[in-house]
Design a protein around this motif. Structure first.
Motif, mmCIF file in Angstrom:
data_model
loop_
_atom_site.group_PDB
_atom_site.id
_atom_site.type_symbol
_atom_site.label_atom_id
_atom_site.label_comp_id
_atom_site.label_asym_id
_atom_site.label_seq_id
_atom_site.Cartn_x
_atom_site.Cartn_y
_atom_site.Cartn_z
ATOM 1 N N HIS A 68 0.817 -1.221 0.000
ATOM 2 C CA HIS A 68 0.000 0.000 0.000
ATOM 3 C C HIS A 68 0.844 1.262 0.000
ATOM 4 N N LYS A 69 2.112 1.152 -0.343
ATOM 5 C CA LYS A 69 3.003 2.299 -0.362
ATOM 6 C C LYS A 69 3.567 2.466 -1.765
ATOM 7 N N GLY A 71 0.735 1.788 -4.849
ATOM 8 C CA GLY A 71 0.290 2.264 -3.542
ATOM 9 C C GLY A 71 -1.144 1.866 -3.265
ATOM 10 N N SER A 72 -1.871 2.733 -2.599
ATOM 11 C CA SER A 72 -3.260 2.475 -2.226
ATOM 12 C C SER A 72 -4.097 3.702 -2.547
ATOM 13 N N THR A 100 0.044 7.414 2.375
ATOM 14 C CA THR A 100 -0.448 8.458 1.477
ATOM 15 C C THR A 100 -1.253 7.816 0.348
ATOM 16 N N PRO A 101 -2.527 8.216 0.169
ATOM 17 C CA PRO A 101 -3.302 7.676 -0.952
ATOM 18 C C PRO A 101 -2.603 7.982 -2.274
ATOM 19 N N SER A 102 -2.528 6.976 -3.156
ATOM 20 C CA SER A 102 -1.853 7.173 -4.436
ATOM 21 C C SER A 102 -2.357 6.174 -5.471
ATOM 22 N N PHE A 103 -2.190 6.548 -6.728
ATOM 23 C CA PHE A 103 -2.408 5.632 -7.838
ATOM 24 C C PHE A 103 -1.560 6.109 -9.001
ATOM 25 N N VAL A 104 -1.387 5.253 -10.013
ATOM 26 C CA VAL A 104 -0.554 5.604 -11.159
ATOM 27 C C VAL A 104 -1.317 5.383 -12.464
ATOM 28 N N PHE A 152 -1.773 14.586 -0.634
ATOM 29 C CA PHE A 152 -1.294 15.132 0.626
ATOM 30 C C PHE A 152 -2.403 16.092 1.069
ATOM 31 N N LYS A 153 -2.160 17.358 1.277
ATOM 32 C CA LYS A 153 -3.262 18.310 1.460
ATOM 33 C C LYS A 153 -3.902 18.590 0.112
ATOM 34 N N ASP A 154 -3.072 18.627 -0.919
ATOM 35 C CA ASP A 154 -3.514 18.757 -2.301
ATOM 36 C C ASP A 154 -2.980 17.556 -3.070
ATOM 37 N N VAL A 155 -3.469 17.402 -4.281
ATOM 38 C CA VAL A 155 -2.983 16.311 -5.123
ATOM 39 C C VAL A 155 -1.639 16.706 -5.727
ATOM 40 N N LYS A 156 -0.667 15.829 -5.583
ATOM 41 C CA LYS A 156 0.659 16.042 -6.160
ATOM 42 C C LYS A 156 0.820 15.033 -7.303
#
Length: 84
Positions: free
Chosen positions: A17-18, A33-34, A47-51, A68-72
């Motif tokens: 999940h990372k 990630g997750s 940290t929520p993420s996808f590719v 994060f606070k915003d989407v990076k």
């Protein structure tokens, strides 16, 4: 290693999940990630993420979205080396 057994240029795996993306010995390894930010046994704050992968011939462009606070958004390119 699984990548060698399968003889693939790109290996996408998960479970931790990372997010992680790296190049090693001419191969590309991706853990997206997750998308929900689900915790794992080793880390509670994930940290929520996808590719998204854009594959064109022998090149791949990987767009990683992390919340994060915003989407990076990060862009990483991998190009398969031609055999001599």
């Amino acid at each position: 290693m699984v990548q060698r057994q399968l003889d693939v240029d790109i290996l996408v795996s998960g479970h931790t999940h990372k997010f992680e993306a790296l190049e090693h010995e001419g191969k590309f390894y991706i853990n997206p990630g997750s998308a929900t930010g689900a915790y794992n046994a080793l880390e509670i704050q994930v940290t929520p993420s996808f590719v998204l992968m854009d594959i064109q011939g022998s090149s791949i462009i990987l767009y990683t979205y992390q919340l994060f606070k915003d989407v990076k958004i990060q862009k990483k390119e991998f190009k398969k080396k031609e055999k001599a």
